[in-house]
Design an enzyme around this catalytic site. Sequence first.
Site, PDB file in Angstrom:
ATOM      1  CD  GLN A   1       4.257   6.757  -3.862  1.00 49.46           C
ATOM      2  OE1 GLN A   1       4.391   7.652  -3.013  1.00 49.46           O
ATOM      3  NE2 GLN A   1       4.388   7.003  -5.147  1.00 49.46           N
TER       4      GLN A   1
ATOM      5  CB  VAL B   1      -4.652   2.364  -0.560  1.00 48.88           C
ATOM      6  CG1 VAL B   1      -3.472   2.828   0.294  1.00 48.88           C
ATOM      7  CG2 VAL B   1      -5.560   3.534  -0.888  1.00 48.88           C
TER       8      VAL B   1
ATOM      9  CG  HIS C   1       1.917   4.473   0.959  1.00 49.20           C
ATOM     10  ND1 HIS C   1       1.947   5.517   0.062  1.00 49.20           N
ATOM     11  CD2 HIS C   1       3.118   4.491   1.583  1.00 49.20           C
ATOM     12  CE1 HIS C   1       3.112   6.145   0.160  1.00 49.20           C
ATOM     13  NE2 HIS C   1       3.843   5.531   1.069  1.00 49.20           N
TER      14      HIS C   1
ATOM     15  CB  CYS D   1      -5.592  -9.880  17.512  1.00 53.50           C
ATOM     16  SG  CYS D   1      -6.547  -9.937  15.986  1.00 53.50           S
TER      17      CYS D   1
ATOM     18  CB  CYS E   1     -11.275  -8.357  15.292  1.00 53.65           C
ATOM     19  SG  CYS E   1      -9.967  -9.430  14.637  1.00 53.65           S
TER      20      CYS E   1
ATOM     21  CB  CYS F   1      -9.196 -11.110  18.653  1.00 56.91           C
ATOM     22  SG  CYS F   1      -9.533  -9.359  18.413  1.00 56.91           S
TER      23      CYS F   1
ATOM     24  N   GLY G   1       3.471   7.900 -12.554  1.00 62.18           N
ATOM     25  CA  GLY G   1       2.272   8.546 -12.006  1.00 62.18           C
ATOM     26  C   GLY G   1       2.399   8.947 -10.562  1.00 62.18           C
ATOM     27  CB  THR G   2       4.515   8.924  -7.907  1.00 63.35           C
ATOM     28  OG1 THR G   2       4.646   9.445  -6.585  1.00 63.35           O
ATOM     29  CG2 THR G   2       5.875   8.586  -8.483  1.00 63.35           C
TER      30      THR G   2
HETATM   31  C1  BV8 Z   1       6.964   8.218   7.370  1.00 60.35           C
HETATM   32  C2  BV8 Z   1      -2.215   6.099   2.185  1.00 60.35           C
HETATM   33  C3  BV8 Z   1       8.317   8.044   9.253  1.00 60.35           C
HETATM   34  C4  BV8 Z   1      -3.294   6.916   2.758  1.00 60.35           C
HETATM   35  C5  BV8 Z   1      -0.413   7.687   1.932  1.00 60.35           C
HETATM   36  C6  BV8 Z   1       5.646  15.644   9.318  1.00 60.35           C
HETATM   37  C7  BV8 Z   1       5.004  14.742  10.171  1.00 60.35           C
HETATM   38  C8  BV8 Z   1       4.964  13.364   9.872  1.00 60.35           C
HETATM   39  C9  BV8 Z   1       5.574  12.907   8.706  1.00 60.35           C
HETATM   40  C10 BV8 Z   1       6.180  13.832   7.872  1.00 60.35           C
HETATM   41  C11 BV8 Z   1       6.237  15.184   8.159  1.00 60.35           C
HETATM   42  N1  BV8 Z   1       6.907  15.810   7.155  1.00 60.35           N
HETATM   43  C12 BV8 Z   1       7.269  14.901   6.224  1.00 60.35           C
HETATM   44  C13 BV8 Z   1       6.860  13.702   6.658  1.00 60.35           C
HETATM   45  C14 BV8 Z   1       7.044  12.445   5.975  1.00 60.35           C
HETATM   46  C15 BV8 Z   1       5.727  12.143   5.271  1.00 60.35           C
HETATM   47  C16 BV8 Z   1       5.735  12.936   3.988  1.00 60.35           C
HETATM   48  O1  BV8 Z   1       6.453  12.604   3.068  1.00 60.35           O
HETATM   49  N2  BV8 Z   1       4.917  14.007   3.939  1.00 60.35           N
HETATM   50  C17 BV8 Z   1       4.886  14.816   2.742  1.00 60.35           C
HETATM   51  C18 BV8 Z   1       3.448  15.236   2.449  1.00 60.35           C
HETATM   52  C19 BV8 Z   1       5.796  16.017   2.954  1.00 60.35           C
HETATM   53  N3  BV8 Z   1       5.733  10.732   5.010  1.00 60.35           N
HETATM   54  C20 BV8 Z   1       5.164   9.905   5.888  1.00 60.35           C
HETATM   55  O2  BV8 Z   1       4.548  10.266   6.873  1.00 60.35           O
HETATM   56  C21 BV8 Z   1       5.372   8.441   5.603  1.00 60.35           C
HETATM   57  N4  BV8 Z   1       5.854   7.814   6.800  1.00 60.35           N
HETATM   58  O3  BV8 Z   1       7.678   9.095   6.943  1.00 60.35           O
HETATM   59  O4  BV8 Z   1       7.218   7.543   8.527  1.00 60.35           O
HETATM   60  C22 BV8 Z   1       8.618   7.053  10.272  1.00 60.35           C
HETATM   61  C23 BV8 Z   1       9.927   6.692  10.426  1.00 60.35           C
HETATM   62  C24 BV8 Z   1      10.238   5.775  11.386  1.00 60.35           C
HETATM   63  C25 BV8 Z   1       9.230   5.206  12.157  1.00 60.35           C
HETATM   64  C26 BV8 Z   1       7.887   5.567  11.957  1.00 60.35           C
HETATM   65  C27 BV8 Z   1       7.569   6.498  11.015  1.00 60.35           C
HETATM   66  C28 BV8 Z   1       4.066   7.745   5.262  1.00 60.35           C
HETATM   67  C29 BV8 Z   1       3.569   8.234   3.930  1.00 60.35           C
HETATM   68  C30 BV8 Z   1       2.362   7.410   3.535  1.00 60.35           C
HETATM   69  C31 BV8 Z   1       1.108   8.199   3.772  1.00 60.35           C
HETATM   70  N5  BV8 Z   1      -0.012   7.485   3.157  1.00 60.35           N
HETATM   71  N6  BV8 Z   1      -1.420   6.999   1.396  1.00 60.35           N
HETATM   72  C32 BV8 Z   1      -4.390   7.123   1.739  1.00 60.35           C
HETATM   73  O5  BV8 Z   1      -4.210   6.765   0.541  1.00 60.35           O
HETATM   74  O6  BV8 Z   1      -5.418   7.647   2.162  1.00 60.35           O
HETATM   75  S1  BV8 Z   1       0.398   8.819   0.974  1.00 60.35           S
HETATM   76  C33 BV8 Z   1      -0.479   9.201  -0.427  1.00 60.35           C
HETATM   77  O7  BV8 Z   1       0.422  10.023  -1.200  1.00 60.35           O
HETATM   78  C34 BV8 Z   1      -0.786   8.036  -1.334  1.00 60.35           C
HETATM   79  O8  BV8 Z   1      -0.198   6.816  -0.936  1.00 60.35           O
HETATM   80  C35 BV8 Z   1      -0.168   8.479  -2.638  1.00 60.35           C
HETATM   81  O9  BV8 Z   1       0.136   7.432  -3.448  1.00 60.35           O
HETATM   82  C36 BV8 Z   1       1.031   9.144  -2.113  1.00 60.35           C
HETATM   83  C37 BV8 Z   1       1.858   9.894  -3.050  1.00 60.35           C
HETATM   84  O10 BV8 Z   1       0.999  10.640  -3.867  1.00 60.35           O
HETATM   85  P1  BV8 Z   1       1.060  10.285  -5.431  1.00 60.35           P
HETATM   86  O11 BV8 Z   1       0.738   8.843  -5.595  1.00 60.35           O
HETATM   87  O12 BV8 Z   1       2.351  10.760  -5.981  1.00 60.35           O
HETATM   88  O13 BV8 Z   1      -0.163  11.101  -5.984  1.00 60.35           O
HETATM   89  P2  BV8 Z   1      -0.174  12.663  -6.330  1.00 60.35           P
HETATM   90  O14 BV8 Z   1      -1.596  13.062  -6.491  1.00 60.35           O
HETATM   91  O15 BV8 Z   1       0.696  13.397  -5.367  1.00 60.35           O
HETATM   92  O16 BV8 Z   1       0.554  12.742  -7.758  1.00 60.35           O
HETATM   93  C38 BV8 Z   1      -0.065  12.146  -8.884  1.00 60.35           C
HETATM   94  C39 BV8 Z   1       0.893  12.325 -10.054  1.00 60.35           C
HETATM   95  O17 BV8 Z   1       0.342  11.662 -11.195  1.00 60.35           O
HETATM   96  C40 BV8 Z   1       1.080  13.779 -10.445  1.00 60.35           C
HETATM   97  O18 BV8 Z   1       2.459  14.036 -10.651  1.00 60.35           O
HETATM   98  C41 BV8 Z   1       0.315  13.917 -11.768  1.00 60.35           C
HETATM   99  O19 BV8 Z   1       0.953  14.806 -12.665  1.00 60.35           O
HETATM  100  C42 BV8 Z   1       0.398  12.521 -12.309  1.00 60.35           C
HETATM  101  N7  BV8 Z   1      -0.722  12.154 -13.189  1.00 60.35           N
HETATM  102  C43 BV8 Z   1      -2.011  12.586 -13.130  1.00 60.35           C
HETATM  103  N8  BV8 Z   1      -2.727  11.998 -14.108  1.00 60.35           N
HETATM  104  C44 BV8 Z   1      -1.877  11.177 -14.780  1.00 60.35           C
HETATM  105  C45 BV8 Z   1      -0.603  11.276 -14.197  1.00 60.35           C
HETATM  106  N9  BV8 Z   1       0.457  10.589 -14.652  1.00 60.35           N
HETATM  107  C46 BV8 Z   1       0.253   9.765 -15.711  1.00 60.35           C
HETATM  108  N10 BV8 Z   1      -0.943   9.615 -16.314  1.00 60.35           N
HETATM  109  C47 BV8 Z   1      -2.027  10.298 -15.886  1.00 60.35           C
HETATM  110  N11 BV8 Z   1      -3.194  10.145 -16.509  1.00 60.35           N
END
Ligand code: BV8
Length: 235
Positions: A92, A94, A110, A121, A137, A140, A177-178
């Site tokens: 997930q 980037v 992602h 384009c 770009c 293009c 890590g998610t």
């Molecule tokens: C989709 C790129 C549908 C950007 C990211 C209302 C409106 C619109 C959409 C929605 C909505 N309600 C729900 C949704 C769906 C939405 C969603 O899930 N929202 C959530 C918030 C409720 N999802 C989407 O919109 C997705 N698209 O659904 O499209 C669709 C269907 C048909 C046609 C068209 C569309 C798109 C989701 C992608 C968004 N982009 N990233 C950027 O990076 O700027 S998401 C972003 O969150 C990152 O990619 C990240 O990777 C991802 C998940 O977060 P995590 O990686 O899990 O990170 P987090 O901090 O949360 O957790 C870290 C973990 O690591 C913790 O548990 C922690 O304990 C642990 N940790 C910490 N340190 C350590 C560790 N573990 C091990 N070792 C350590 N040292």
Amino acid sequence: MAHPSLVILTGAGISRESGLATFRDADGIWAKVRIEDVATPEAFARDPARVHAFYNARRAQLRDPAIRPNAAHRALAELDAAWPGELLLVTQNVDDLHDRAGSRRLLHMHGELMRARCMTCEAVHPWPDDLSTATTCPACGQAGGMRPHVVWFGEMPLDMARIGAALDRCDLFVAIGTSGQVYPAAGFVAEVAGRARTVELNLEPSAVASDFDEALHGPATETVPSFVARLLAGA
Ligand code: BV8
């Protein structure tokens, strides 16, 4: 089974010990800026300069030589090189730390911070530098249409058909890590539960921890190398 088919999902936690902030920890990215202001197509349409500034800052941090793959990224790259069975690493993230560690069978669902896409384009270009509305770009020549090649909220993640096919065939699913709060990635474990063994390697239980057969809690730089060693030893 000699070499089960593996699908490994990683999130921001695997890059935490490389010095990159996660999203939802107390010091995370979403504690400083709102998703609605910087990580949706609407935000980009409303204030592209604000969104470019957010990603330019993250891209600049990623260019910092102090930010490097850690032992967890390296262990997964070793697994990729040594595993004779099927393996797909779906990240997930980037950031480019899995790429720089040497993982080959890797998919950025992602998108990638170090790439830019032209909205005119659709060409995707490697892009380690800043982007702005004045950027033209290389393919293009159009200006004003370059965006980070990153999937925003409300946008469809990349290569979902390839991910679905790998999940259909997998015998072992490992999430690393998610926090299990972003879909569709957070739903992968439920998709394979019952027909694949599922393991969560995380600092603490994720929001979908109850869907996993097994959990190993601790920092990724400890849990991932030992998990990979067990896999390669045939455990
Ligand atoms: C989709 C790129 C549908 C950007 C990211 C209302 C409106 C619109 C959409 C929605 C909505 N309600 C729900 C949704 C769906 C939405 C969603 O899930 N929202 C959530 C918030 C409720 N999802 C989407 O919109 C997705 N698209 O659904 O499209 C669709 C269907 C048909 C046609 C068209 C569309 C798109 C989701 C992608 C968004 N982009 N990233 C950027 O990076 O700027 S998401 C972003 O969150 C990152 O990619 C990240 O990777 C991802 C998940 O977060 P995590 O990686 O899990 O990170 P987090 O901090 O949360 O957790 C870290 C973990 O690591 C913790 O548990 C922690 O304990 C642990 N940790 C910490 N340190 C350590 C560790 N573990 C091990 N070792 C350590 N040292």
